[in-house]
Design an enzyme around this catalytic site. Structure first.
Site, PDB file in Angstrom:
ATOM      1  N   LYS A 181       0.791 -49.968 -30.027  1.00  0.00           N
ATOM      2  CA  LYS A 181       2.170 -50.447 -29.876  1.00  0.00           C
ATOM      3  C   LYS A 181       2.191 -51.452 -28.746  1.00  0.00           C
ATOM      4  O   LYS A 181       1.355 -51.385 -27.832  1.00  0.00           O
ATOM      5  CB  LYS A 181       3.100 -49.278 -29.543  1.00  0.00           C
ATOM      6  CG  LYS A 181       4.554 -49.549 -29.809  1.00  0.00           C
ATOM      7  CD  LYS A 181       4.903 -49.354 -31.261  1.00  0.00           C
ATOM      8  CE  LYS A 181       6.339 -49.681 -31.569  1.00  0.00           C
ATOM      9  NZ  LYS A 181       6.659 -49.377 -32.976  1.00  0.00           N
TER      10      LYS A 181
ATOM     11  N   GLY B 286      22.945 -47.213 -35.906  1.00  0.00           N
ATOM     12  CA  GLY B 286      22.089 -48.416 -35.925  1.00  0.00           C
ATOM     13  C   GLY B 286      22.299 -49.148 -37.230  1.00  0.00           C
ATOM     14  O   GLY B 286      22.192 -48.552 -38.311  1.00  0.00           O
TER      15      GLY B 286
ATOM     16  N   GLY C 262      20.819 -52.311 -37.904  1.00  0.00           N
ATOM     17  CA  GLY C 262      19.892 -53.449 -37.859  1.00  0.00           C
ATOM     18  C   GLY C 262      19.051 -53.452 -39.113  1.00  0.00           C
ATOM     19  O   GLY C 262      19.504 -53.004 -40.173  1.00  0.00           O
ATOM     20  N   ASN C 263      17.848 -53.908 -38.983  1.00  0.00           N
ATOM     21  CA  ASN C 263      16.935 -53.997 -40.115  1.00  0.00           C
ATOM     22  C   ASN C 263      16.855 -52.666 -40.872  1.00  0.00           C
ATOM     23  O   ASN C 263      17.113 -52.598 -42.076  1.00  0.00           O
ATOM     24  CB  ASN C 263      15.559 -54.413 -39.551  1.00  0.00           C
ATOM     25  CG  ASN C 263      14.501 -54.502 -40.626  1.00  0.00           C
ATOM     26  OD1 ASN C 263      14.565 -53.826 -41.657  1.00  0.00           O
ATOM     27  ND2 ASN C 263      13.498 -55.316 -40.391  1.00  0.00           N
TER      28      ASN C 263
ATOM     29  N   GLY D 153      18.630 -49.608 -40.357  1.00  0.00           N
ATOM     30  CA  GLY D 153      19.900 -48.941 -40.664  1.00  0.00           C
ATOM     31  C   GLY D 153      20.661 -49.629 -41.785  1.00  0.00           C
ATOM     32  O   GLY D 153      21.166 -48.971 -42.711  1.00  0.00           O
ATOM     33  N   TYR D 154      20.740 -50.939 -41.734  1.00  0.00           N
ATOM     34  CA  TYR D 154      21.495 -51.673 -42.763  1.00  0.00           C
ATOM     35  C   TYR D 154      20.823 -51.570 -44.134  1.00  0.00           C
ATOM     36  O   TYR D 154      21.474 -51.260 -45.140  1.00  0.00           O
ATOM     37  CB  TYR D 154      21.665 -53.147 -42.351  1.00  0.00           C
ATOM     38  CG  TYR D 154      22.194 -54.010 -43.474  1.00  0.00           C
ATOM     39  CD1 TYR D 154      23.426 -53.718 -44.068  1.00  0.00           C
ATOM     40  CD2 TYR D 154      21.461 -55.094 -43.960  1.00  0.00           C
ATOM     41  CE1 TYR D 154      23.905 -54.495 -45.119  1.00  0.00           C
ATOM     42  CE2 TYR D 154      21.939 -55.867 -45.004  1.00  0.00           C
ATOM     43  CZ  TYR D 154      23.161 -55.565 -45.583  1.00  0.00           C
ATOM     44  OH  TYR D 154      23.628 -56.313 -46.632  1.00  0.00           O
TER      45      TYR D 154
END
Ligand code: NAD
Length: 425
Positions: free
Chosen positions: A108, A222, A224-225, A227-228
């Site tokens: 990471k 969330g 974003g990428n 969650g949406y």
């Protein structure tokens, strides 16, 4: 985030695991090895700001373990990024890749920066500087970074471009050094929504096994990428999205939101608050604003943390009313919260299984680059479903035998792969 916390959860399976294999000495050795990363890289990144001043940013890359293959893991840009967090996430990547049976290890990376305070050109320059600093340690056979929080295809494109420049090569195979690139730049179809697609696949398998009846109510933190896209997939599958949120707050409607209209509204307003879009209309009478704390404590069938880590902790775990938690964010529950919720009988579908779609499609992107192939989205999702179904079935089968929570089962499946490999070393 505390590494010791996460590793403690992992340590809990040691005795259980010893009951499943013969060579206990090797198990002890493996746990000792897995308690430390193989390499921690810290870099200082000078950036000339638009006012002409130089600012120094801190960057990290933790290469946790490569027993199963080259290191793999995202890079995040976030003001609170720190070594302990990156180390924890790198450890989880190691376990995740092993669980899914990918020939990859775990890593990471991150830069301690608030990208909202930088111009696009500054973000580009910072990203290129990061690549220059970690160049020697990455490559298709060494370590393959990808996007994570606040990083995206555009950033991966800059990074791979910088990598190729330094390599002085146009070899397409070297593009496999980074995944999550744009489609035009040899990224994979489906990569953007892969983590969410994976979450949908795993949740659907779980709902089927448990014989749960839809519509099931869902709250997602969330937008974003992950969650949406997950909201879109679940909406299409007949789930009722009663609550959604972003960093500025959330919305609630018992009727269930239409995520695409909510996204359109959010783009206009710059936030999700006030975007009460149900069916085909957005209207002030259709919902109400809620805080992120309230969202987590709603009485829903499924709670999906899809933003940050440690959002469910000892302060709010007792107040959680959801029956199922689908962990789409990495490490959204603290060790204490995990224990409290397990005792309460909440079923937790762990991050290393629920959000592994992202790394699986990243792996597909590597294969495509290395073999000079291009798969369409149907093929990508078909292959994704194969990997995830296999992993889910394996977890489910062991769960039936051992009767422990799903996180422990997932750890056992992953550990078994690392153990087999380590035994051969
Ligand atoms: P993103 O940056 O696209 O979206 C993050 C979302 O969280 C945004 O909507 C933001 O407004 C919201 N948010 C930020 N702070 C918040 C807060 N305090 N409360 C509520 N919402 C908040 O990031 P992403 O790619 O969607 O990643 C989300 C999580 O999923 C991360 O934990 C990431 O590590 C994990 N993940 C992502 C992928 C991937 O492929 N993108 C894969 C696996 C796991």
């Amino acid at each position: 985030m505390i590494f010791e916390d996460t590793f403690k959860k992992f340590l809990e399976i040691k005795e259980l695991f010893k009951g499943l294999v013969k060579d206990h000495k090797k198990v002890e050795e493996l746990f000792k090895i897995l308690e430390k990363p193989q390499r921690e890289i810290k870099v200082y990144l000078p950036l000339e700001r638009e006012n002409g001043e130089i600012e120094i940013f801190e960057g990290y890359r933790v290469q946790y373990n490569n027993f199963l293959g080259p290191y793999k893991g995202g890079i995040r840009y976030f003001p609170e990024v720190n070594e302990d967090e990156i180390k924890t996430l790198a450890f989880l990547m190691t376990i995740k890749c092993a669980l899914i049976n990918l020939p990859l290890g775990g890593a990471k990376g991150g830069i301690k920066v608030d990208p909202k305070k930088l111009s696009e050109k500054e973000i580009e320059n910072l990203s290129r500087e990061y690549v220059r600093k970690i160049y020697d340690f990455i490559g298709p056979n060494k370590d393959i970074p990808a996007p994570d929080i606040n990083t995206n295809a555009k950033i991966m494109d800059w990074m791979v471009d910088e990598y190729l420049k330094i390599s002085n090569s146009k070899d397409i195979k070297l593009k496999a050094t980074f995944t999550g690139k744009s489609i035009e730049n040899d990224g994979s179809e489906g990569r953007e929504s892969a983590a969410a697609k994976g979450g949908e696949i795993i949740l659907e398998r779980f709902v089927e096994k448990m014989n749960l009846q839809k519509p099931l109510t869902v709250a997602i933190q969330g937008f974003g990428n992950v969650g949406y896209n997950l909201a879109k997939f679940l909406y299409q599958k007949g789930y009722k999205l009663v609550a959604l949120s972003d960093s500025k707050g959330g919305i609630y409607s018992k009727e269930g939101f239409n995520p695409e209209l909510v996204m359109e509204c959010k783009k206009g307003k710059g936030m999700i608050a006030g975007c009460y879009c149900v069916g085909s209309v957005c209207d002030i009478r259709l919902g109400r604003d809620i805080s992120n704390e309230e969202l987590l404590e709603l009485d829903v069938d499924i709670l999906v943390p899809a933003a940050l880590e440690n959002v469910v902790n000892e302060k709010n775990a007792d107040k959680i009313k959801a029956k199922i938690i689908l962990e789409m964010a990495n490490n959204p529950l603290t060790e204490e919260a995990d224990e409290i919720l397990n005792k309460k009988g909440v079923i937790i579908i762990p991050d290393i299984l629920a959000n592994s779609g992202g790394v699986i499609v990243s792996y597909f992107e590597m294969i495509q680059n290395l073999n000079n192939e291009k798969w369409n989205k149907e093929k990508v999702f078909e292959e994704l479903e194969k990997y995830l179904s296999k992993a889910f079935d394996e977890v489910w089968q062991i769960k039936g035998k051992l009767n422990v929570d799903l996180r422990k089962v997932a750890f056992i499946v992953a550990l078994k792969r690392l153990y087999e490999k380590y035994k051969m070393k």
